[in-house]
Design a protein around this motif. Structure first.
Motif, short mmCIF file in Angstrom:
data_model
loop_
_atom_site.label_atom_id
_atom_site.label_comp_id
_atom_site.label_asym_id
_atom_site.label_seq_id
_atom_site.Cartn_x
_atom_site.Cartn_y
_atom_site.Cartn_z
N ASP A 126 0.85 -1.19 0.00
CA ASP A 126 0.00 0.00 0.00
C ASP A 126 0.89 1.25 0.00
N LYS A 127 1.06 1.86 -1.17
CA LYS A 127 1.97 2.99 -1.33
C LYS A 127 1.56 4.21 -0.52
N THR A 128 0.28 4.33 -0.21
CA THR A 128 -0.20 5.54 0.45
C THR A 128 0.00 5.51 1.97
N ARG A 129 0.50 4.38 2.49
CA ARG A 129 0.72 4.29 3.93
C ARG A 129 2.19 3.98 4.25
N LEU A 130 3.08 4.48 3.42
CA LEU A 130 4.50 4.28 3.65
C LEU A 130 5.15 5.50 4.28
N ALA A 131 4.34 6.49 4.63
CA ALA A 131 4.85 7.69 5.29
C ALA A 131 3.72 8.37 6.03
N MET A 132 4.08 9.24 6.98
CA MET A 132 3.08 10.01 7.70
C MET A 132 2.45 11.03 6.77
N PRO A 133 1.17 11.36 6.98
CA PRO A 133 0.56 12.44 6.19
C PRO A 133 1.23 13.78 6.49
N PRO A 134 1.16 14.74 5.57
CA PRO A 134 1.86 16.02 5.74
C PRO A 134 1.57 16.73 7.05
N ILE A 135 0.34 16.70 7.54
CA ILE A 135 0.01 17.42 8.77
C ILE A 135 0.81 16.87 9.96
N LEU A 136 1.00 15.56 9.99
CA LEU A 136 1.81 14.96 11.05
C LEU A 136 3.30 15.20 10.81
N THR A 137 3.69 15.22 9.54
CA THR A 137 5.09 15.49 9.21
C THR A 137 5.50 16.87 9.69
N VAL A 138 4.65 17.87 9.46
CA VAL A 138 4.93 19.22 9.92
C VAL A 138 5.02 19.27 11.44
N PHE A 139 4.11 18.55 12.11
CA PHE A 139 4.14 18.51 13.58
C PHE A 139 5.43 17.90 14.10
N VAL A 140 5.84 16.77 13.50
CA VAL A 140 7.07 16.09 13.92
C VAL A 140 8.29 16.98 13.67
N ALA A 141 8.35 17.60 12.50
CA ALA A 141 9.48 18.48 12.17
C ALA A 141 9.55 19.65 13.14
N SER A 142 8.40 20.23 13.49
CA SER A 142 8.36 21.35 14.44
C SER A 142 8.79 20.91 15.83
N LEU A 143 8.32 19.74 16.25
CA LEU A 143 8.69 19.22 17.56
C LEU A 143 10.19 18.96 17.64
N LEU A 144 10.76 18.39 16.59
CA LEU A 144 12.20 18.13 16.56
C LEU A 144 12.98 19.44 16.62
N PHE A 145 12.50 20.46 15.93
CA PHE A 145 13.17 21.76 15.95
C PHE A 145 13.25 22.30 17.38
N PHE A 146 12.12 22.30 18.08
CA PHE A 146 12.11 22.83 19.44
C PHE A 146 12.97 21.99 20.38
N ILE A 147 12.96 20.68 20.22
CA ILE A 147 13.77 19.81 21.07
C ILE A 147 15.25 20.09 20.88
N PHE A 148 15.71 20.08 19.63
CA PHE A 148 17.13 20.28 19.36
C PHE A 148 17.57 21.72 19.62
N ARG A 149 16.73 22.68 19.27
CA ARG A 149 17.11 24.09 19.43
C ARG A 149 17.26 24.46 20.90
N PHE A 150 16.35 23.98 21.73
CA PHE A 150 16.38 24.40 23.13
C PHE A 150 17.21 23.49 24.02
#
Length: 226
Positions: A126-150
């Protein structure tokens, strides 16, 4: 007599039953339905280009920003980038082994495991479930930014870039392993390694983008079983 509610229930699409890992048999066609709600269900599917674009963009912007503002030198950015990439490969291994394959000893655990990863083992093509949807991707990327930055200060920009680059590479490799036929060269090893995890033993071969931690921890497939 009003039969509309009953008719609606009959016509409603059925949610795919939750299965424990030992009950899953891979199907090479079709897709599971995880939610009755059509909006939630739609959010569980995505084209691989979306998450890849987001993560590669975050990596590029993070490096550009830190270098253009003299927050990092070129050498330190390179070293931190490699460190973040290595950190991701460890996170990939640990998440796959201990979160995606957690013990399904309770119904809640079984539901979590199937929704997060078991569905992928049941419908690996199932090709459509091999990655997180964009809304979760943005959330994860933002969370990682705050974790590493601070936690790391300016160094966090370099680590973040390497980490999300590793994440994007993992998504690309995983997508290729499931969508394309194995090449007739040394890269075939990756296809075979992941196939062992899906079709032989799901307690081995947890690395996807690299087999490094499988070698270190001791979860490489037995050569005789390959």
């Amino acid at each position: 007599m009003n039969t509309a509610p009953e008719t609606a229930e009959i016509n409603a699409p059925l949610v795919t039953p939750v299965k424990t890992p030992d009950a899953i048999k891979p199907k090479h066609k079709g897709s599971a339905r995880l939610f009755q709600n059509p909006t939630l269900e739609r959010l569980t599917h995505t084209h691989i280009a979306g998450p890849l674009t987001i993560f590669f963009s975050v990596a590029a912007v993070s490096l550009y920003y830190s270098l253009s503002r003299d927050l990092l030198t070129g050498l330190s950015a390179f070293g931190l980038f490699l460190g973040g990439w290595l950190l991701f490969t460890l996170a990939e291994y640990l998440m796959h082994r201990y979160v995606y394959h957690l013990n399904t000893s309770t119904p809640a655990r079984a539901k979590f495991q199937y929704t997060m990863h078991g569905v992928h083992h049941e419908f690996p093509k199932d090709k459509t479930r091999l990655a997180m949807p964009p809304i979760l991707t943005v959330f994860v990327a933002s969370l990682l930014f705050f974790i590493f930055r601070f936690t790391l200060g300016n160094a966090g920009f370099g680590v973040l870039a390497g980490f999300v680059f590793g994440y994007a590479l993992y998504l690309f490799v995983h997508y290729a392993l499931h969508v394309y036929a194995p090449p007739k060269n040394f890269l075939k090893f990756w296809w075979h390694h992941h196939a062992m995890h899906h079709y032989k033993q799901d307690e081995i071969a947890f690395g996807v983008s690299t087999t490094l931690w499988d070698h270190i921890v001791g979860t490489m497939p037995d050569k005789k079983a390959r």
